[in-house]
Design a protein around this motif. Structure first.
Motif, PDB file in Angstrom:
ATOM      1  N   MET A  70      43.971  45.130  80.100  1.00  8.14           N
ATOM      2  CA  MET A  70      43.079  45.410  78.970  1.00  8.14           C
ATOM      3  C   MET A  70      43.869  45.383  77.671  1.00  8.14           C
ATOM      4  N   PRO A  71      43.177  45.092  76.570  1.00  8.57           N
ATOM      5  CA  PRO A  71      43.846  45.139  75.265  1.00  8.57           C
ATOM      6  C   PRO A  71      44.102  46.589  74.846  1.00  8.57           C
ATOM      7  N   ASP A  72      44.915  46.781  73.860  1.00  7.90           N
ATOM      8  CA  ASP A  72      45.235  48.090  73.274  1.00  7.90           C
ATOM      9  C   ASP A  72      46.158  48.916  74.154  1.00  7.90           C
ATOM     10  N   MET A  73      45.755  49.114  75.390  1.00  8.63           N
ATOM     11  CA  MET A  73      46.506  49.995  76.276  1.00  8.63           C
ATOM     12  C   MET A  73      46.307  49.518  77.710  1.00  8.63           C
ATOM     13  N   HIS A  74      47.384  49.171  78.380  1.00 10.64           N
ATOM     14  CA  HIS A  74      47.320  48.691  79.752  1.00 10.64           C
ATOM     15  C   HIS A  74      46.746  49.791  80.648  1.00 10.64           C
ATOM     16  N   GLY A  75      46.015  49.403  81.672  1.00  9.66           N
ATOM     17  CA  GLY A  75      45.395  50.369  82.570  1.00  9.66           C
ATOM     18  C   GLY A  75      46.389  51.319  83.220  1.00  9.66           C
ATOM     19  N   LEU A  76      47.602  50.847  83.505  1.00  6.81           N
ATOM     20  CA  LEU A  76      48.609  51.719  84.096  1.00  6.81           C
ATOM     21  C   LEU A  76      49.015  52.826  83.134  1.00  6.81           C
ATOM     22  N   GLU A  77      49.057  52.517  81.852  1.00  4.03           N
ATOM     23  CA  GLU A  77      49.344  53.541  80.841  1.00  4.03           C
ATOM     24  C   GLU A  77      48.219  54.575  80.792  1.00  4.03           C
ATOM     25  N   VAL A  78      46.988  54.110  80.892  1.00  5.07           N
ATOM     26  CA  VAL A  78      45.835  55.013  80.905  1.00  5.07           C
ATOM     27  C   VAL A  78      45.918  55.917  82.128  1.00  5.07           C
ATOM     28  N   LEU A  79      46.188  55.328  83.281  1.00  8.04           N
ATOM     29  CA  LEU A  79      46.311  56.078  84.524  1.00  8.04           C
ATOM     30  C   LEU A  79      47.350  57.188  84.385  1.00  8.04           C
ATOM     31  N   LYS A  80      48.520  56.842  83.898  1.00 10.31           N
ATOM     32  CA  LYS A  80      49.596  57.831  83.751  1.00 10.31           C
ATOM     33  C   LYS A  80      49.236  58.905  82.728  1.00 10.31           C
ATOM     34  N   PHE A  81      48.595  58.508  81.647  1.00 11.64           N
ATOM     35  CA  PHE A  81      48.192  59.482  80.626  1.00 11.64           C
ATOM     36  C   PHE A  81      47.185  60.478  81.189  1.00 11.64           C
TER      37      PHE A  81
END
Length: 139
Positions: A70-81
């Motif tokens: 995804m743009p802006d923020m990769h899904g893995l970053e979202v998951l970790k956040f």
């Protein structure tokens, strides 16, 4: 149709909430359509990771279905956040992505994803996985 209600600590039945996060509006609609037989479940949508995090700040969700690319923020970053936040660390997150390689799968599972599915997906299998995860989540 299967009803997926949760009994709150106060003894009140509540509707489950699912956040579908994908940069493709068409894919979000397909995911939601695949889960239409789950009654007493409401859906919200986010088109990118930042929007997903903003929606979490407004109201919690019982489950998240998350794309990786995804743009802006990769899904893995979202998951970790999300899983690193004290308020959301128990939220089951289902990864639904085109990335079928073992490295992506291993990384997402190691980061705490409850389930890793690839696109194209089987609607009945997705519904089964979501149903199972929702019934195991306490409110």
């Amino acid at each position: 149709m299967q009803t997926i209600l949760a009994l709150s600590a106060q003894g009140v039945w509540i509707m489950r909430r699912i956040l579908v996060v994908d940069d493709s509006a068409t894919m979000r609609k397909m995911v939601i359509a695949s889960l239409r037989d789950l009654t007493d479940v409401s859906f919200s949508e986010a088109g990118n990771g930042l929007e997903a995090i903003e929606q979490l700040e407004v109201a919690p969700f019982d489950l998240m279905i998350l794309d990786l690319n995804m743009p802006d923020m990769h899904g893995l970053e979202v998951l970790k956040f999300v899983l690193g936040h004290p308020s959301y660390h128990d939220t089951p997150i289902v990864i639904l992505t085109t990335k079928g390689d073992e490295n992506s799968r291993s990384e997402a599972i190691a980061a705490g994803a409850a389930c890793y599915l690839t696109k194209p997906f089987q609607p009945k299998f997705l519904a089964s996985e979501i149903r199972q995860l929702l019934t195991s989540v306490s409110v």
